[in-house]
Design a protein around this motif. Structure first.
Motif: not given
Length: 179
Positions: A92-108
Motif C-alpha cells: 500500500v505504501v509503495k502504491h501510494a508513491g510519495d504520500l508516506f515517508d515511512d510506515f510501521f505495523g504489526s511485526d512479530p
C-alpha cells in the motif's frame, strides 16, 4: 486511507477455495475465542494485498498533501501507522508513491504482535516525542487520540459510535471530520 477492510477481504478470499479452508477455519476459531490479533496476522501473511484492488479515501489523500505543503515538505513527516502486518502495509505504501515517508505495523520479528491501540500510541509517541496529528476511524484509535502525544485528530470515515465516543471522551483537542 483505505476504505476497504483488508482483513475482511482476506477472510472472504480464504473461503473462496477448498485449499484455503483450513486457514479460514483456524482464523474463525481464533476469532471466536478472542484471539483477533493472531487471526489477523495469519490472514495478513497468507494473502498478499493487491493495492490496486483497494478503494482509497481521496479526501484524506488531498488533506495530507495540502498539510505537507502548509507545513513545509521537510517538517511534515507522514507515516502510515497500521495494526496490519507490515507485509500487508508495504504494498500500500509503495502504491501510494510519495504520500508516506515511512510506515510501521504489526511485526512479530520486532516483538510487535499487534500495533494497534495503546501499542500504536506508544510507537507514535516514541517516533514523534513533540506530538503528532493522527488520522483514524475505529474504536481502537480512541487509545491513540486519547494519548497526550496526539495534538490533533482526523476522524476519517468513522462509524457513528466512534464519533460519539470521541465527543464523550476526548476534550480540548482540535479535530477534523473527513467522510
Amino acid at each position: 486511507l483505505i476504505r476497504n477492510d483488508v482483513t475482511s477481504m482476506a477472510l472472504e478470499r480464504s473461503q473462496s477455495h477448498p485449499i484455503y479452508w483450513p486457514i479460514f477455519l483456524l482464523c474463525v476459531v481464533l476469532w471466536i475465542i478472542g484471539l483477533r490479533g493472531p487471526s489477523q496476522r495469519i490472514l495478513d501473511l497468507s494473502f498478499t494485498v493487491d493495492p490496486t484492488a483497494l478503494t482509497y479515501n481521496s479526501e484524506l489523500e488531498q488533506f495530507i498533501r495540502k498539510h505537507r505543503k502548509q507545513q513545509h515538505q521537510e517538517a511534515a513527516v507522514v507515516v502510515l501507522a497500521t495494526a496490519a502486518h507490515v507485509k500487508a502495509a508495504e504494498p500500500v505504501v509503495k502504491h501510494a508513491g510519495d504520500l508516506f515517508d515511512d510506515f510501521f505495523g504489526s511485526d512479530p520479528s520486532k516483538g510487535i504482535w499487534h500495533a494497534g491501540g495503546k501499542v500504536k500510541a506508544r510507537l507514535l509517541n516514541e517516533r514523534f516525542p513533540n506530538g503528532f496529528l493522527y488520522a483514524g476511524n475505529s474504536k481502537e484509535d480512541l487509545e491513540v487520540w486519547s494519548h497526550e502525544g496526539c495534538k490533533a485528530m482526523l476522524l476519517v470515515n468513522c462509524p457513528d459510535e466512534v464519533l460519539e465516543a470521541v465527543q464523550n471522551r476526548i476534550i480540548g483537542k482540535p479535530f477534523k471530520v473527513i467522510p
